[in-house]
Design a protein around this motif. Structure first.
Motif, PDB file in Angstrom:
ATOM      1  N   HIS A 176      57.787   6.944 -26.927  1.00 45.19           N
ATOM      2  CA  HIS A 176      56.563   7.761 -26.717  1.00 45.19           C
ATOM      3  C   HIS A 176      56.270   8.876 -27.809  1.00 45.19           C
ATOM      4  CE1 HIS A 176      53.677   9.814 -23.998  1.00 45.19           C
ATOM      5  NE2 HIS A 176      54.082  10.852 -24.330  1.00 45.19           N
ATOM      6  N   SER A 177      57.381   9.210 -28.451  1.00 47.51           N
ATOM      7  CA  SER A 177      56.842  10.068 -29.340  1.00 47.51           C
ATOM      8  C   SER A 177      56.410   9.533 -30.545  1.00 47.51           C
ATOM      9  CB  SER A 177      58.359  10.648 -29.984  1.00 47.51           C
ATOM     10  OG  SER A 177      58.985  11.600 -29.071  1.00 47.51           O
ATOM     11  N   LEU A 178      56.415   8.082 -30.751  1.00 43.67           N
ATOM     12  CA  LEU A 178      55.561   7.655 -31.849  1.00 43.67           C
ATOM     13  C   LEU A 178      54.147   7.563 -31.526  1.00 43.67           C
ATOM     14  CD1 LEU A 178      57.418   4.363 -32.444  1.00 43.67           C
ATOM     15  CD2 LEU A 178      57.703   6.355 -33.979  1.00 43.67           C
ATOM     16  N   VAL A 179      53.565   7.565 -30.548  1.00 48.85           N
ATOM     17  CA  VAL A 179      52.362   7.435 -30.121  1.00 48.85           C
ATOM     18  C   VAL A 179      51.802   8.974 -30.490  1.00 48.85           C
ATOM     19  CG1 VAL A 179      50.459   7.317 -28.398  1.00 48.85           C
ATOM     20  CG2 VAL A 179      52.206   5.597 -28.635  1.00 48.85           C
ATOM     21  N   VAL A 180      52.548   9.989 -29.648  1.00 50.44           N
ATOM     22  CA  VAL A 180      52.485  11.374 -29.646  1.00 50.44           C
ATOM     23  C   VAL A 180      52.367  12.167 -31.021  1.00 50.44           C
ATOM     24  CG1 VAL A 180      53.159  13.771 -29.015  1.00 50.44           C
ATOM     25  CG2 VAL A 180      53.393  11.691 -27.443  1.00 50.44           C
ATOM     26  N   GLU A 181      53.159  11.657 -31.938  1.00 50.59           N
ATOM     27  CA  GLU A 181      53.151  12.150 -33.413  1.00 50.59           C
ATOM     28  C   GLU A 181      51.913  11.653 -33.839  1.00 50.59           C
ATOM     29  OE1 GLU A 181      55.026  14.518 -34.886  1.00 50.59           O
ATOM     30  OE2 GLU A 181      55.969  14.685 -32.759  1.00 50.59           O
ATOM     31  N   LYS A 182      51.498  10.542 -33.677  1.00 51.58           N
ATOM     32  CA  LYS A 182      50.136  10.087 -34.312  1.00 51.58           C
ATOM     33  C   LYS A 182      48.945  10.947 -33.871  1.00 51.58           C
ATOM     34  CE  LYS A 182      51.323   5.421 -35.074  1.00 51.58           C
ATOM     35  NZ  LYS A 182      51.318   3.955 -34.361  1.00 51.58           N
ATOM     36  N   MET A 183      49.037  11.223 -32.605  1.00 47.60           N
ATOM     37  CA  MET A 183      48.017  11.789 -31.884  1.00 47.60           C
ATOM     38  C   MET A 183      48.105  13.535 -32.425  1.00 47.60           C
ATOM     39  SD  MET A 183      46.170  10.240 -30.246  1.00 47.60           S
ATOM     40  CE  MET A 183      46.333   8.804 -31.334  1.00 47.60           C
ATOM     41  N   HIS A 184      49.399  14.051 -32.701  1.00 44.28           N
ATOM     42  CA  HIS A 184      49.434  15.283 -33.248  1.00 44.28           C
ATOM     43  C   HIS A 184      48.927  15.355 -34.618  1.00 44.28           C
ATOM     44  CE1 HIS A 184      51.456  19.182 -34.411  1.00 44.28           C
ATOM     45  NE2 HIS A 184      51.788  18.533 -35.632  1.00 44.28           N
ATOM     46  N   ALA A 185      49.220  14.302 -35.306  1.00 46.77           N
ATOM     47  CA  ALA A 185      48.576  14.434 -36.808  1.00 46.77           C
ATOM     48  C   ALA A 185      47.032  14.245 -36.664  1.00 46.77           C
ATOM     49  CB  ALA A 185      49.073  13.297 -37.340  1.00 46.77           C
ATOM     50  N   LYS A 186      46.430  13.631 -35.799  1.00 47.65           N
ATOM     51  CA  LYS A 186      44.922  13.425 -35.669  1.00 47.65           C
ATOM     52  C   LYS A 186      44.132  14.556 -35.215  1.00 47.65           C
ATOM     53  CE  LYS A 186      41.769  10.304 -34.257  1.00 47.65           C
ATOM     54  NZ  LYS A 186      41.193   9.077 -33.346  1.00 47.65           N
ATOM     55  N   HIS A 187      44.840  15.449 -34.143  1.00 41.79           N
ATOM     56  CA  HIS A 187      44.132  16.179 -33.223  1.00 41.79           C
ATOM     57  C   HIS A 187      44.886  17.669 -33.449  1.00 41.79           C
ATOM     58  CE1 HIS A 187      41.887  13.030 -31.284  1.00 41.79           C
ATOM     59  NE2 HIS A 187      42.797  12.376 -31.135  1.00 41.79           N
ATOM     60  N   VAL A 188      45.822  17.860 -33.582  1.00 40.43           N
ATOM     61  CA  VAL A 188      46.402  19.267 -33.742  1.00 40.43           C
ATOM     62  C   VAL A 188      46.721  19.676 -34.837  1.00 40.43           C
ATOM     63  CG1 VAL A 188      48.520  20.792 -32.726  1.00 40.43           C
ATOM     64  CG2 VAL A 188      47.727  18.740 -31.405  1.00 40.43           C
ATOM     65  N   ALA A 189      47.373  19.051 -35.692  1.00 40.65           N
ATOM     66  CA  ALA A 189      47.924  19.516 -37.162  1.00 40.65           C
ATOM     67  C   ALA A 189      46.516  19.892 -37.962  1.00 40.65           C
ATOM     68  CB  ALA A 189      48.359  18.500 -37.963  1.00 40.65           C
ATOM     69  N   PRO A 190      45.315  19.295 -37.626  1.00 39.08           N
ATOM     70  CA  PRO A 190      44.230  19.910 -38.546  1.00 39.08           C
ATOM     71  C   PRO A 190      43.623  21.173 -37.998  1.00 39.08           C
ATOM     72  CG  PRO A 190      43.560  17.724 -37.896  1.00 39.08           C
ATOM     73  CD  PRO A 190      45.095  18.013 -37.213  1.00 39.08           C
ATOM     74  N   MET A 191      43.962  21.760 -36.983  1.00 37.10           N
ATOM     75  CA  MET A 191      43.504  22.992 -36.369  1.00 37.10           C
ATOM     76  C   MET A 191      44.250  24.150 -37.201  1.00 37.10           C
ATOM     77  SD  MET A 191      41.593  22.484 -34.142  1.00 37.10           S
ATOM     78  CE  MET A 191      40.945  20.971 -34.928  1.00 37.10           C
ATOM     79  N   LYS A 192      45.313  23.706 -38.167  1.00 37.28           N
ATOM     80  CA  LYS A 192      45.841  24.780 -38.913  1.00 37.28           C
ATOM     81  C   LYS A 192      44.778  25.402 -39.874  1.00 37.28           C
ATOM     82  CE  LYS A 192      48.552  23.318 -42.448  1.00 37.28           C
ATOM     83  NZ  LYS A 192      49.875  22.923 -43.009  1.00 37.28           N
ATOM     84  N   LYS A 193      43.931  24.695 -40.364  1.00 38.66           N
ATOM     85  CA  LYS A 193      42.881  25.357 -41.334  1.00 38.66           C
ATOM     86  C   LYS A 193      42.226  26.623 -40.450  1.00 38.66           C
ATOM     87  CE  LYS A 193      39.362  21.960 -39.803  1.00 38.66           C
ATOM     88  NZ  LYS A 193      38.935  20.324 -40.248  1.00 38.66           N
ATOM     89  N   TYR A 194      42.038  26.413 -39.280  1.00 41.97           N
ATOM     90  CA  TYR A 194      41.400  27.631 -38.533  1.00 41.97           C
ATOM     91  C   TYR A 194      42.171  29.035 -38.340  1.00 41.97           C
ATOM     92  CZ  TYR A 194      37.943  24.003 -37.494  1.00 41.97           C
ATOM     93  OH  TYR A 194      36.878  23.111 -37.704  1.00 41.97           O
ATOM     94  N   ALA A 195      43.439  28.817 -38.736  1.00 43.18           N
ATOM     95  CA  ALA A 195      44.418  29.831 -38.373  1.00 43.18           C
ATOM     96  C   ALA A 195      44.246  30.985 -39.614  1.00 43.18           C
ATOM     97  CB  ALA A 195      45.982  29.353 -38.489  1.00 43.18           C
ATOM     98  N   THR A 196      44.794  32.135 -39.114  1.00 42.55           N
ATOM     99  CA  THR A 196      44.774  33.313 -40.301  1.00 42.55           C
ATOM    100  C   THR A 196      46.458  33.574 -40.580  1.00 42.55           C
ATOM    101  OG1 THR A 196      44.862  34.909 -38.659  1.00 42.55           O
ATOM    102  CG2 THR A 196      42.751  34.574 -39.701  1.00 42.55           C
ATOM    103  N   LEU A 197      47.297  33.093 -39.965  1.00 42.78           N
ATOM    104  CA  LEU A 197      48.490  33.251 -40.118  1.00 42.78           C
ATOM    105  C   LEU A 197      49.080  31.904 -39.725  1.00 42.78           C
ATOM    106  CD1 LEU A 197      50.649  35.130 -40.957  1.00 42.78           C
ATOM    107  CD2 LEU A 197      51.066  35.988 -38.648  1.00 42.78           C
ATOM    108  N   VAL A 198      50.030  31.309 -40.686  1.00 44.13           N
ATOM    109  CA  VAL A 198      50.587  29.861 -40.459  1.00 44.13           C
ATOM    110  C   VAL A 198      51.921  30.476 -40.402  1.00 44.13           C
ATOM    111  CG1 VAL A 198      51.122  27.603 -41.137  1.00 44.13           C
ATOM    112  CG2 VAL A 198      48.716  28.652 -41.463  1.00 44.13           C
ATOM    113  N   CYS A 199      52.769  29.930 -39.243  1.00 40.15           N
ATOM    114  CA  CYS A 199      54.280  30.129 -39.298  1.00 40.15           C
ATOM    115  C   CYS A 199      54.920  29.070 -38.995  1.00 40.15           C
ATOM    116  CB  CYS A 199      54.642  31.205 -37.946  1.00 40.15           C
ATOM    117  SG  CYS A 199      53.662  32.646 -38.242  1.00 40.15           S
ATOM    118  N   PRO A 200      55.729  28.474 -40.311  1.00 37.81           N
ATOM    119  CA  PRO A 200      56.308  27.226 -40.074  1.00 37.81           C
ATOM    120  C   PRO A 200      57.684  27.414 -39.285  1.00 37.81           C
ATOM    121  CG  PRO A 200      56.005  27.856 -42.333  1.00 37.81           C
ATOM    122  CD  PRO A 200      55.543  28.933 -41.705  1.00 37.81           C
TER     123      PRO A 200
END
Length: 95
Positions: free
Chosen positions: A54-78
Motif C-alpha cells: 500500500h505504501s508504494l501507492v501512497v508514496e506516489k500520491m504523496h509526491a504528487k499531492h502533498v509534497a508540492p504544498m511545501k512551496k506555500y509554507a513560510t517555515l519548512v521543518c525536516p
C-alpha cells in the motif's frame, strides 16, 4: 489569539493560506512515513507486506499531492529518523 490548523491538505486551500500569518510544512522522510504507517496498520490488524504494498501507492500520491504544498509554507521543518543527529533544523522558505 492563535488558531492551529493541521492536516496533509491544509496548504492546498488558498483561502486558508491567505488567513495564515505563518504556515509550517513538516517535511517527513519517506522512511519515517512508512515506519508510522507500519505501526498504525499493525494496530489495525494488517501485516507488514500489505502495508508495504500500500505504501508504494501512497508514496506516489504523496509526491504528487502533498509534497508540492511545501512551496506555500513560510517555515519548512525536516523531520525523520536520524535527522536530529545530523543537526538538521527548520528553515524559512524564501518568499
Amino acid at each position: 489569539k492563535n488558531i492551529i490548523v493541521e492536516g496533509i491538505f491544509v496548504l492546498s486551500s488558498q483561502k486558508l493560506r491567505k488567513l495564515a500569518d505563518l504556515t509550517i510544512y513538516l517535511e517527513v522522510t519517506a522512511d519515517e512515513r512508512v515506519r508510522r504507517r507500519i505501526y498504525r496498520d499493525e494496530q489495525r490488524g494488517r501485516n507488514m507486506l500489505q502495508t508495504l504494498e500500500h505504501s508504494l501507492v501512497v508514496e506516489k500520491m504523496h509526491a504528487k499531492h502533498v509534497a508540492p504544498m511545501k512551496k506555500y509554507a513560510t517555515l519548512v521543518c525536516p523531520f525523520g529518523v536520524g535527522l536530529e543527529k545530523k543537526g538538521i533544523t527548520c528553515y524559512v522558505r524564501g518568499q
